[in-house]
Design a protein around this motif. Sequence first.
Motif, PDB file in Angstrom:
ATOM      1  N   PHE A 192       0.633  -1.137  -0.117  1.00  0.00           N
ATOM      2  CA  PHE A 192       0.165   0.048  -0.084  1.00  0.00           C
ATOM      3  C   PHE A 192       1.120   1.161  -0.080  1.00  0.00           C
ATOM      4  N   VAL A 193       2.164   1.042   0.531  1.00  0.00           N
ATOM      5  CA  VAL A 193       3.149   2.254   0.533  1.00  0.00           C
ATOM      6  C   VAL A 193       4.423   1.982   0.226  1.00  0.00           C
ATOM      7  N   ASP A 194       5.009   2.880  -0.433  1.00  0.00           N
ATOM      8  CA  ASP A 194       6.496   2.736  -1.137  1.00  0.00           C
ATOM      9  C   ASP A 194       7.235   2.290   0.024  1.00  0.00           C
ATOM     10  N   LYS A 195       8.180   1.825  -0.280  1.00  0.00           N
ATOM     11  CA  LYS A 195       9.338   1.069   0.783  1.00  0.00           C
ATOM     12  C   LYS A 195      10.173   2.259   1.361  1.00  0.00           C
ATOM     13  N   ASP A 196      10.323   3.231   0.549  1.00  0.00           N
ATOM     14  CA  ASP A 196      11.305   4.357   1.147  1.00  0.00           C
ATOM     15  C   ASP A 196      10.573   5.548   1.809  1.00  0.00           C
TER      16      ASP A 196
END
Length: 332
Positions: A192-196
Amino acid sequence: MIYPSNFEQKIGFDQIRNLIKNKCLCALGEEKVDEMAFCYDFNTINTLLEQVTEFTQILNGENDFPDQNFFDLRSSLNRIKIEGMYMDESELFDLRRSLETIKDIIKYLNKSDDDEDIDNNPLYPHLTELSRDIIAFPQLISRINNILDKFGKIKDNASPQLLQIRRELSATAGSISRSLNSILRQAQSEGFVDKDVTPTMRDGRLVIPVAPGMKRKIRGIVHDESATGKTVFIEPAEVVEANNRIRELEGEERREIIRILTEFSKEIRPHIPAILVSYEFLAKIDFIRAKAIFCIEIKAGKPALENKQVIDWFDAIHPLLQMSLAKKKKKV
């Protein structure tokens, strides 16, 4: 001796005044420069010139004179004469540093080649005379040190209540951080959310940046979106109450700080007249220092004085003319 009405203008007195004013450390000395005028009393003239001569000796020597932290707190001090008014942290910080400077100047001027005979043998008698009866307020400085840290911020232990509030603030903020990181890791693992992505602050609340298309994947309150519209900032439902508590604690913290500052301003209030006298001393020192620097720049020295109406100019040079010609590598 009577001078013509335009005498000051003819000799460039205003230009000289401005040159000296530019060498002052704060408004205290600048005001003294503005008050500078011709004097007709022999003893006064001699004393003023001796003060400058002594300060040029200081500047030409080791020059360890304490000339830091010349702050003008007169308006703040006059403001807190009114019951209920208080100095804020920055004003109190400047007050502490300026009082420390006054204390250090008094100590500096009262040193002697013979420490056992300082009263009769000061190194700088005319400057030392200025410091006579000036109060340094070491106890007031010590009290401010109990309230402010070295950076001018209110100490955690400035009061038991403030210490308790800040401990709860720290614990609550830590709890929010742990919860957000847990939610964020879960959202990242589910894509759902980018890794960074990392938690960020928005309107004073810790939130998670999310792509608009994924905002319904995280249960919570949308607080804002980026200027491009490509990111929305969600406050997860799990931390809403904790964020609310942070806001409450911040309000309690500010009210306690104001209470501490208000109470301490009550302690300062009886000392205000004496502190203002100390600032008058600081103003005179700033003024004399500026004159001494100007004298060194133009290679000036004290003229020989006689207590009678006679002028015998010998190798006299107008400072403005000398400074103007020096730029062209010429001599008067």
